[in-house]
Enzyme design. Structure first.
Site, short mmCIF file in Angstrom:
data_model
loop_
_atom_site.label_atom_id
_atom_site.label_comp_id
_atom_site.label_asym_id
_atom_site.label_seq_id
_atom_site.Cartn_x
_atom_site.Cartn_y
_atom_site.Cartn_z
CG MET A 1 13.46 4.14 -12.78
SD MET A 1 13.92 5.82 -11.68
CE MET A 1 15.21 6.07 -13.47
CB CYS A 2 10.42 -0.61 -8.77
SG CYS A 2 10.57 -2.35 -10.14
CD GLU A 3 7.00 6.10 -8.53
OE1 GLU A 3 6.25 6.24 -7.17
OE2 GLU A 3 6.47 6.82 -9.35
#
Length: 344
Positions: free
Chosen positions: A1-3
């Site tokens: 997941m991107c942050e």
């Protein structure tokens, strides 16, 4: 997941502390990193389609003391759509009405090409850049030049419409305002923390040491740090799912929904709102027979939620018993609704 990571402060600040911890999130998001900031009216975007861990370019930014801004937006990418390439690396930037808009997104929007475009066109292959171009086209079509509360509410509706087709956490800025939206289903989280003098010691969650913020921060510095997941041992607060928060110069100027408040917070907020004069920490302690430290903690939480402000005429920090407070003017209608007040 991107942050995601963002900063909004009342003065130009250095991002080294927050970015030092955020960089570690590149270990599980190795497909790109990027940082945007505003040294003046123009935005600078520095990014790389590679992991932030071990990046020589990232090392240079960490060591370059001239990087400062009131607003920062950063992103680490785990590719879900589009190849690992510079064109697909966040943040994205476009000019509109003489302002550089910057955008970063965490999530995935399905069937995104259903949303119309205007003159802004994506260069890469991501849903993120496409919806950014769509948003800019909608902003231009609405004729937004100087943002208003009505425009904030309208933009919230646009985010919610996009959110129906997938997951959406995003950061948007025009160099004056920072817009932060959290997914309606609470996807992947979005948190914020307020910082103001006197600063405390904090532990960096992904690093094995503690740092005294009082030693590295300007006494006049105040503002917010926003991140997908908390970066430090401070008391970070969660966005409400589906919420848009708008910040300017380190202050919250719009919330699409009010944060949860304890009964003590409600009582103190009501006391401050109904007072014809600014209210001191000492007065709050006396009114509710609270130990000064307990009253101070309530005030800190209300400051963090953006519901109150310290009077600029004070000659003491917010934690002093002589510090005085009033409700945040842009949020008074929402505060009054929350408190069931009938204010003429």
């Amino acid at each position: 997941m991107c942050e995601l990571l963002a900063l909004s402060f009342n003065m130009s600040v250095n991002f080294k502390l927050s970015i030092k911890v955020f960089r570690r999130r590149g270990e599980v998001n190795p497909d790109g990193w990027g940082i945007a900031f505003y040294p003046d009216e123009a935005a600078v975007v520095i990014k790389e389609p590679a992991s932030s861990i071990g990046s020589r370019l990232f090392n240079f930014l960490m060591s370059y003391s001239e990087v400062s801004s009131r607003i920062f937006i950063a992103h680490v990418r785990l590719a879900s759509r589009g190849e690992i390439a510079y064109k697909n690396t966040h943040p994205f930037i476009r000019e509109l009405n003489g302002r550089d808009y910057v955008f970063a997104h965490n999530g995935t929007i399905r069937d995104y090409k259903r949303f119309r475009l205007g003159r802004f066109k994506p260069i890469g292959e991501t849903d993120s850049e496409y919806i950014f171009c769509h948003l800019l086209s909608e902003i231009e079509r609405r004729g937004v030049v100087s943002w208003s509360r009505e425009d904030f509410s309208w933009l919230h509706g646009k985010f919610r419409a996009l959110n129906k087709y997938g997951s959406l956490n995003c950061l948007l800025s025009d160099g004056e305002y920072l817009f932060a939206y959290h997914d309606i289903e609470g996807y992947n989280g979005l948190h914020y923390v307020w910082r103001g003098s006197p600063f405390s010691k904090v532990k960096l969650l992904d690093e094995d040491f503690e740092i005294d913020l009082q030693e590295i921060k300007d006494p006049g510095e105040r503002g917010y740090v926003i991140a997908t997941k908390p970066l430090t041992s401070e008391e970070w607060l969660s966005f409400t799912p589906g919420e848009l928060v708008v910040l300017r110069n380190g202050e919250i100027v719009y919330r699409s929904s009010m944060p949860k408040l304890s009964s003590e917070e409600v009582n103190v907020l009501k006391f401050i709102r109904e007072s014809p004069h600014r209210v001191s920490l000492k007065m709050i302690s006396s009114e509710y027979s609270l130990p000064i430290d307990h009253a101070r903690d309530i005030i800190r939480r209300l400051l963090c939620k953006g519901l109150i402000k310290q009077d600029s005429r004070d000659r003491v920090g917010w934690s002093s018993q002589d510090a005085t407070f009033y409700t945040n003017p842009p949020l008074r209608d929402e505060i009054d609704h929350l408190l069931y007040l009938q204010v003429e």
